[in-house]
Design a protein around this motif. Structure first.
Motif, PDB file in Angstrom:
ATOM      1  N   GLN A  38       0.834  -1.195   0.000  1.00 39.34           N
ATOM      2  CA  GLN A  38       0.000   0.000   0.000  1.00 39.34           C
ATOM      3  C   GLN A  38       0.876   1.256   0.000  1.00 39.34           C
ATOM      4  O   GLN A  38       0.605   2.216  -0.731  1.00 39.34           O
ATOM      5  CB  GLN A  38      -0.923  -0.001   1.209  1.00 39.34           C
ATOM      6  CG  GLN A  38      -1.898   1.184   1.226  1.00 39.34           C
ATOM      7  CD  GLN A  38      -2.782   1.182   2.460  1.00 39.34           C
ATOM      8  OE1 GLN A  38      -2.283   1.083   3.590  1.00 39.34           O
ATOM      9  NE2 GLN A  38      -4.089   1.283   2.265  1.00 39.34           N
ATOM     10  N   GLN A  39       1.943   1.225   0.796  1.00 38.69           N
ATOM     11  CA  GLN A  39       2.857   2.365   0.847  1.00 38.69           C
ATOM     12  C   GLN A  39       3.565   2.564  -0.492  1.00 38.69           C
ATOM     13  O   GLN A  39       3.777   3.694  -0.935  1.00 38.69           O
ATOM     14  CB  GLN A  39       3.876   2.158   1.973  1.00 38.69           C
ATOM     15  CG  GLN A  39       3.271   2.248   3.362  1.00 38.69           C
ATOM     16  CD  GLN A  39       4.236   1.771   4.444  1.00 38.69           C
ATOM     17  OE1 GLN A  39       5.250   1.145   4.167  1.00 38.69           O
ATOM     18  NE2 GLN A  39       3.899   2.069   5.699  1.00 38.69           N
ATOM     19  N   ILE A  40       3.929   1.450  -1.157  1.00 40.17           N
ATOM     20  CA  ILE A  40       4.539   1.545  -2.481  1.00 40.17           C
ATOM     21  C   ILE A  40       3.550   2.179  -3.468  1.00 40.17           C
ATOM     22  O   ILE A  40       3.924   2.988  -4.320  1.00 40.17           O
ATOM     23  CB  ILE A  40       4.989   0.160  -2.979  1.00 40.17           C
ATOM     24  CG1 ILE A  40       6.198  -0.323  -2.165  1.00 40.17           C
ATOM     25  CG2 ILE A  40       5.353   0.201  -4.463  1.00 40.17           C
ATOM     26  CD1 ILE A  40       6.669  -1.718  -2.512  1.00 40.17           C
ATOM     27  N   GLY A  41       2.268   1.827  -3.328  1.00 39.12           N
ATOM     28  CA  GLY A  41       1.244   2.437  -4.169  1.00 39.12           C
ATOM     29  C   GLY A  41       1.170   3.937  -3.966  1.00 39.12           C
ATOM     30  O   GLY A  41       1.068   4.709  -4.934  1.00 39.12           O
ATOM     31  N   TYR A  42       1.246   4.367  -2.704  1.00 37.69           N
ATOM     32  CA  TYR A  42       1.247   5.804  -2.411  1.00 37.69           C
ATOM     33  C   TYR A  42       2.494   6.466  -3.003  1.00 37.69           C
ATOM     34  O   TYR A  42       2.429   7.586  -3.531  1.00 37.69           O
ATOM     35  CB  TYR A  42       1.209   6.033  -0.895  1.00 37.69           C
ATOM     36  CG  TYR A  42      -0.084   5.631  -0.226  1.00 37.69           C
ATOM     37  CD1 TYR A  42      -1.277   5.619  -0.931  1.00 37.69           C
ATOM     38  CD2 TYR A  42      -0.106   5.258   1.120  1.00 37.69           C
ATOM     39  CE1 TYR A  42      -2.468   5.248  -0.318  1.00 37.69           C
ATOM     40  CE2 TYR A  42      -1.288   4.894   1.734  1.00 37.69           C
ATOM     41  CZ  TYR A  42      -2.465   4.888   1.014  1.00 37.69           C
ATOM     42  OH  TYR A  42      -3.642   4.521   1.618  1.00 37.69           O
ATOM     43  N   LEU A  43       3.631   5.775  -2.883  1.00 37.52           N
ATOM     44  CA  LEU A  43       4.884   6.305  -3.431  1.00 37.52           C
ATOM     45  C   LEU A  43       4.772   6.488  -4.953  1.00 37.52           C
ATOM     46  O   LEU A  43       5.216   7.496  -5.504  1.00 37.52           O
ATOM     47  CB  LEU A  43       6.041   5.373  -3.075  1.00 37.52           C
ATOM     48  CG  LEU A  43       7.462   5.865  -3.344  1.00 37.52           C
ATOM     49  CD1 LEU A  43       8.444   5.167  -2.408  1.00 37.52           C
ATOM     50  CD2 LEU A  43       7.906   5.628  -4.775  1.00 37.52           C
ATOM     51  N   LEU A  44       4.164   5.505  -5.627  1.00 35.88           N
ATOM     52  CA  LEU A  44       3.978   5.597  -7.075  1.00 35.88           C
ATOM     53  C   LEU A  44       3.096   6.788  -7.434  1.00 35.88           C
ATOM     54  O   LEU A  44       3.376   7.513  -8.402  1.00 35.88           O
ATOM     55  CB  LEU A  44       3.354   4.309  -7.616  1.00 35.88           C
ATOM     56  CG  LEU A  44       4.188   3.033  -7.518  1.00 35.88           C
ATOM     57  CD1 LEU A  44       3.425   1.865  -8.122  1.00 35.88           C
ATOM     58  CD2 LEU A  44       5.527   3.192  -8.213  1.00 35.88           C
ATOM     59  N   LEU A 136       8.638   3.452   4.599  1.00 39.29           N
ATOM     60  CA  LEU A 136       8.328   2.255   3.826  1.00 39.29           C
ATOM     61  C   LEU A 136       8.645   1.028   4.661  1.00 39.29           C
ATOM     62  O   LEU A 136       9.808   0.704   4.894  1.00 39.29           O
ATOM     63  CB  LEU A 136       9.132   2.237   2.521  1.00 39.29           C
ATOM     64  CG  LEU A 136       8.844   1.077   1.555  1.00 39.29           C
ATOM     65  CD1 LEU A 136       7.377   1.086   1.136  1.00 39.29           C
ATOM     66  CD2 LEU A 136       9.752   1.165   0.340  1.00 39.29           C
ATOM     67  N   GLY A 137       7.620   0.379   5.174  1.00 34.50           N
ATOM     68  CA  GLY A 137       7.808  -0.817   5.992  1.00 34.50           C
ATOM     69  C   GLY A 137       8.595  -0.568   7.253  1.00 34.50           C
ATOM     70  O   GLY A 137       9.377  -1.424   7.686  1.00 34.50           O
ATOM     71  N   GLY A 138       8.387   0.611   7.853  1.00 35.06           N
ATOM     72  CA  GLY A 138       9.100   0.948   9.073  1.00 35.06           C
ATOM     73  C   GLY A 138      10.493   1.498   8.858  1.00 35.06           C
ATOM     74  O   GLY A 138      11.192   1.810   9.819  1.00 35.06           O
ATOM     75  N   SER A 139      10.915   1.641   7.601  1.00 30.45           N
ATOM     76  CA  SER A 139      12.236   2.178   7.293  1.00 30.45           C
ATOM     77  C   SER A 139      12.081   3.533   6.606  1.00 30.45           C
ATOM     78  O   SER A 139      11.272   3.675   5.675  1.00 30.45           O
ATOM     79  CB  SER A 139      13.001   1.211   6.375  1.00 30.45           C
ATOM     80  OG  SER A 139      14.249   1.760   5.992  1.00 30.45           O
TER      81      SER A 139
END
Length: 344
Positions: A38-44, A136-139
């Protein structure tokens, strides 16, 4: 109760506990992976938003650079007459197209470090940079915003040639080598047909006035350094942002000759199709997800078609078989062109 029965019961309890822990762990991993995706989707989404605002002024400018200077003369060309020219093109970058406003309200993944909104450079802007941060995933993902070419004028050279055909028609070709810009590169090439119209006018028509029409196609390719994102899942492969533009144009020019001087006035109408993609090396995150392909598929949403109406004014002076010509194209932008030509 026998010892074997006691051991069996204990082993069943251990197995149940292990199974329970595995279920919990698996669910947690699934939840964590779902959150990461989901976070990668937001990043995109943020990358699409930013890349559109960043590169659009440069692609709009590229159309002006490719469209002007096609018509060297409105006079009728004779069969087999060849014109070869070396051109220097200079584009003036308007201040309004050098920056755009980036706000935290625009982003889903990133936020601007220490600020709510800033004026960031477009591809035609300066080299000011700001930090964008996300999780992103806590990082933490922390990167610098991309720089612009940091030039008030953009220069590129190109070659152009024309050959006279039958019935007052001339075929034209234009080619520039890949020109290196600060933080990017640019290339244009194309072909066109010019046809003289005053040959159909009355014999009593003023022989110092000439009228010609032109149709042309040009291909503009741009590429700019974008952002090199490092994350706990590897590099993302969006460090180079490119655009491919197909421009179709028609124009008509009227000229007035006086001795060795020809003055031309023209009007250009063109239609340009814009396509974008991340064209750098793929990132190491590709071992987990084909991110660049997914992002480039999403970049198709940014494809657009634009129309331009451009005015053009030029002067051409002859000495022997050489010609010097200066051209000014104007509309939303201003583009200038200087050419040294030879006819044989």
């Amino acid at each position: 109760m026998q010892l074997t029965q006691i051991l069996t019961l204990k082993m069943d309890k251990v197995a149940t506990i292990v199974l329970f822990l595995l279920v919990i762990t698996t669910n947690q991993l699934k939840a964590q992976n779902a959150e990461v995706f989901q976070q990668i989707g937001y990043l995109l989404n943020d990358a699409l938003l930013y890349s559109d605002k960043y590169i659009t002024p440069a692609t709009d400018a590229a159309v002006y650079q490719a469209s002007s200077g096609w018509m060297t003369s409105a006079k009728k060309k004779e069969l087999g007459e060849v014109t070869f020219g070396v051109n220097a093109n200079l584009f003036f970058v308007p201040k309004l197209d050098r920056t755009f406003t980036a706000s935290n309200n625009d982003f889903e993944f990133f936020s601007i470090e220490g600020q709510n909104s800033v004026e960031v450079p477009t591809a035609l802007g300066n080299n000011n940079q700001y930090y964008l941060v996300g999780d992103l995933g806590g990082s933490e993902v922390r990167l610098k915003s991309p720089e612009g070419v940091n030039e008030e004028t953009v220069f590129y050279p190109y070659l152009q040639a024309g050959v006279g055909l039958w019935y007052g028609t001339e075929v034209l070709v234009k080619y520039s080598p890949k020109t290196k810009l600060k933080k990017g590169d640019y290339q244009v090439y194309g072909a066109g047909l010019k046809h003289n119209l005053d040959q159909y006018f009355s014999e009593n028509f003023n022989k110092t006035i000439h009228v010609s029409a032109l149709v042309a196609y040009s291909k503009e390719n741009l590429s700019f350094d974008f952002v090199d994102i490092q994350s706990a899942y590897g590099t993302l492969g969006i460090n180079s942002l490119g655009s491919s533009i197909d421009t179709y144009q028609t124009q008509i020019n009227i000229s007035k000759t006086h001795k060795n001087l020809e003055i031309l006035w023209g009007i250009i109408f063109n239609i340009s199709d814009f396509n974008y993609k991340f064209d750098g090396e793929k990132g190491s995150i590709e071992e987990i997800i084909p991110l660049q392909d997914i992002l480039n598929d999403r970049m198709k949403d940014l494809s657009k078609t634009k129309r331009n109406l451009i005015g053009e004014f030029s002067g051409r002076y002859q000495f022997n078989k050489f010609f010097v010509q200066g051209t000014l194209a104007f509309g939303k932008f201003v583009n200038t062109n200087v050419s040294l030509q030879y006819e044989f």
